[in-house]
Design a protein around this motif. Structure first.
Motif, PDB file in Angstrom:
ATOM      1  N   ILE A  39      43.474 -20.270  12.556  1.00  0.00           N
ATOM      2  CA  ILE A  39      42.853 -21.428  11.898  1.00  0.00           C
ATOM      3  C   ILE A  39      42.067 -22.308  12.864  1.00  0.00           C
ATOM      4  N   PRO A  40      42.594 -22.685  14.040  1.00  0.00           N
ATOM      5  CA  PRO A  40      41.782 -23.536  14.927  1.00  0.00           C
ATOM      6  C   PRO A  40      40.485 -22.872  15.362  1.00  0.00           C
ATOM      7  N   ALA A  41      40.528 -21.573  15.633  1.00  0.00           N
ATOM      8  CA  ALA A  41      39.305 -20.874  16.042  1.00  0.00           C
ATOM      9  C   ALA A  41      38.313 -20.833  14.891  1.00  0.00           C
ATOM     10  N   GLY A  42      38.799 -20.596  13.676  1.00  0.00           N
ATOM     11  CA  GLY A  42      37.921 -20.551  12.515  1.00  0.00           C
ATOM     12  C   GLY A  42      37.399 -21.909  12.116  1.00  0.00           C
ATOM     13  N   ALA A  43      38.085 -22.960  12.521  1.00  0.00           N
ATOM     14  CA  ALA A  43      37.682 -24.312  12.151  1.00  0.00           C
ATOM     15  C   ALA A  43      36.688 -24.905  13.143  1.00  0.00           C
ATOM     16  N   GLY A  44      36.212 -24.095  14.058  1.00  0.00           N
ATOM     17  CA  GLY A  44      35.189 -24.559  14.983  1.00  0.00           C
ATOM     18  C   GLY A  44      35.717 -25.239  16.223  1.00  0.00           C
ATOM     19  N   CYS A  45      36.998 -25.055  16.525  1.00  0.00           N
ATOM     20  CA  CYS A  45      37.549 -25.606  17.760  1.00  0.00           C
ATOM     21  C   CYS A  45      37.229 -24.634  18.891  1.00  0.00           C
ATOM     22  N   PRO A  46      36.364 -25.002  19.812  1.00  0.00           N
ATOM     23  CA  PRO A  46      36.042 -24.083  20.887  1.00  0.00           C
ATOM     24  C   PRO A  46      37.283 -23.773  21.713  1.00  0.00           C
ATOM     25  N   GLY A  47      37.486 -22.508  21.964  1.00  0.00           N
ATOM     26  CA  GLY A  47      38.631 -22.112  22.765  1.00  0.00           C
ATOM     27  C   GLY A  47      39.908 -21.986  21.972  1.00  0.00           C
ATOM     28  N   GLY A  48      39.855 -22.159  20.649  1.00  0.00           N
ATOM     29  CA  GLY A  48      41.044 -21.986  19.829  1.00  0.00           C
ATOM     30  C   GLY A  48      42.056 -23.107  20.021  1.00  0.00           C
ATOM     31  N   ARG A  49      43.333 -22.779  19.990  1.00  0.00           N
ATOM     32  CA  ARG A  49      44.419 -23.760  19.994  1.00  0.00           C
ATOM     33  C   ARG A  49      44.439 -24.594  21.276  1.00  0.00           C
ATOM     34  N   GLY A  50      44.055 -24.006  22.397  1.00  0.00           N
ATOM     35  CA  GLY A  50      44.077 -24.742  23.647  1.00  0.00           C
ATOM     36  C   GLY A  50      43.184 -25.963  23.630  1.00  0.00           C
TER      37      GLY A  50
ATOM     38  N   PHE B 113      41.501 -20.490   3.501  1.00  0.00           N
ATOM     39  CA  PHE B 113      42.205 -21.757   3.365  1.00  0.00           C
ATOM     40  C   PHE B 113      41.215 -22.859   3.011  1.00  0.00           C
ATOM     41  N   THR B 114      41.686 -23.862   2.276  1.00  0.00           N
ATOM     42  CA  THR B 114      40.816 -25.009   2.005  1.00  0.00           C
ATOM     43  C   THR B 114      40.690 -25.836   3.286  1.00  0.00           C
ATOM     44  N   ALA B 115      39.667 -26.673   3.335  1.00  0.00           N
ATOM     45  CA  ALA B 115      39.446 -27.511   4.517  1.00  0.00           C
ATOM     46  C   ALA B 115      40.612 -28.472   4.733  1.00  0.00           C
ATOM     47  N   LEU B 116      41.195 -29.000   3.668  1.00  0.00           N
ATOM     48  CA  LEU B 116      42.345 -29.896   3.805  1.00  0.00           C
ATOM     49  C   LEU B 116      43.552 -29.171   4.383  1.00  0.00           C
ATOM     50  N   PHE B 117      43.770 -27.926   3.965  1.00  0.00           N
ATOM     51  CA  PHE B 117      44.890 -27.151   4.491  1.00  0.00           C
ATOM     52  C   PHE B 117      44.678 -26.861   5.974  1.00  0.00           C
ATOM     53  N   GLU B 118      43.457 -26.493   6.357  1.00  0.00           N
ATOM     54  CA  GLU B 118      43.158 -26.249   7.768  1.00  0.00           C
ATOM     55  C   GLU B 118      43.369 -27.510   8.603  1.00  0.00           C
ATOM     56  N   ALA B 119      42.978 -28.675   8.068  1.00  0.00           N
ATOM     57  CA  ALA B 119      43.175 -29.928   8.793  1.00  0.00           C
ATOM     58  C   ALA B 119      44.662 -30.209   8.991  1.00  0.00           C
ATOM     59  N   LEU B 120      45.473 -29.928   7.987  1.00  0.00           N
ATOM     60  CA  LEU B 120      46.917 -30.111   8.104  1.00  0.00           C
ATOM     61  C   LEU B 120      47.488 -29.216   9.204  1.00  0.00           C
ATOM     62  N   VAL B 121      47.090 -27.955   9.198  1.00  0.00           N
ATOM     63  CA  VAL B 121      47.577 -27.019  10.220  1.00  0.00           C
ATOM     64  C   VAL B 121      47.174 -27.493  11.614  1.00  0.00           C
ATOM     65  N   ILE B 122      45.935 -27.899  11.770  1.00  0.00           N
ATOM     66  CA  ILE B 122      45.453 -28.342  13.091  1.00  0.00           C
ATOM     67  C   ILE B 122      46.219 -29.580  13.554  1.00  0.00           C
ATOM     68  N   ASN B 123      46.482 -30.521  12.655  1.00  0.00           N
ATOM     69  CA  ASN B 123      47.248 -31.708  13.030  1.00  0.00           C
ATOM     70  C   ASN B 123      48.678 -31.351  13.420  1.00  0.00           C
ATOM     71  N   TRP B 124      49.313 -30.439  12.690  1.00  0.00           N
ATOM     72  CA  TRP B 124      50.676 -30.034  13.025  1.00  0.00           C
ATOM     73  C   TRP B 124      50.723 -29.273  14.346  1.00  0.00           C
ATOM     74  N   LEU B 125      49.664 -28.531  14.656  1.00  0.00           N
ATOM     75  CA  LEU B 125      49.648 -27.783  15.918  1.00  0.00           C
ATOM     76  C   LEU B 125      49.574 -28.720  17.128  1.00  0.00           C
ATOM     77  N   LYS B 126      49.185 -29.961  16.907  1.00  0.00           N
ATOM     78  CA  LYS B 126      49.153 -30.922  18.009  1.00  0.00           C
ATOM     79  C   LYS B 126      50.559 -31.293  18.466  1.00  0.00           C
ATOM     80  N   VAL B 127      51.548 -31.143  17.583  1.00  0.00           N
ATOM     81  CA  VAL B 127      52.906 -31.579  17.914  1.00  0.00           C
ATOM     82  C   VAL B 127      53.963 -30.480  17.778  1.00  0.00           C
ATOM     83  N   ALA B 128      53.570 -29.296  17.357  1.00  0.00           N
ATOM     84  CA  ALA B 128      54.556 -28.226  17.144  1.00  0.00           C
ATOM     85  C   ALA B 128      53.975 -26.886  17.566  1.00  0.00           C
ATOM     86  N   SER B 129      54.847 -25.928  17.748  1.00  0.00           N
ATOM     87  CA  SER B 129      54.419 -24.581  18.147  1.00  0.00           C
ATOM     88  C   SER B 129      53.833 -23.836  16.949  1.00  0.00           C
TER      89      SER B 129
END
Length: 120
Positions: free
Chosen positions: A104-115, A70-86
């Protein structure tokens, strides 16, 4: 791809011809932000270079993280949507699998993934 060997037996039999060469690489692909509600995929032939420390490597592209589909912009969109949706809701809206969205959150360097994203 299947290849059937035309075996011949008897006098004058020749060995079968070699199989056709594999198709040339078609470049790397990254899912990008949709354009006018159409799925957009970025395709590029990424050069490989000789690194003295790591051997032959693919150069880093500016629009995606190494190893991401995924492009970085697409990953950012997914991460932002995951803040408000399942994960299921985001996967449905973006036409992705549940596993792709979850990774995507784990691959984007978010420690602990979606949590680690949290809702806020």
């Amino acid at each position: 791809m299947q290849w059937r060997w035309p075996w011949r037996t008897g006098p004058g039999a020749r060995p079968p011809p070699p199989p056709p060469p594999p198709p040339p690489p078609q470049g790397r692909r990254w899912r990008h932000l949709d354009t006018c509600q159409l799925k957009t995929v970025l395709v590029a032939d990424v050069p490989r270079v000789q690194c003295p420390e790591h051997g032959v490597v693919t150069i880093r592209v500016p629009w995606a993280e190494p190893g991401s589909g995924f492009t970085a912009l697409f990953e950012a969109l997914v991460i932002n949507w995951l803040k408000v949706a399942s994960i299921s809701a985001v996967a449905d809206r973006l036409r992705l699998s549940w596993n792709a969205v979850d990774g995507i959150p784990a691959g984007a360097g978010c420690p602990g993934g979606r949590g680690a994203i949290g809702r806020g």
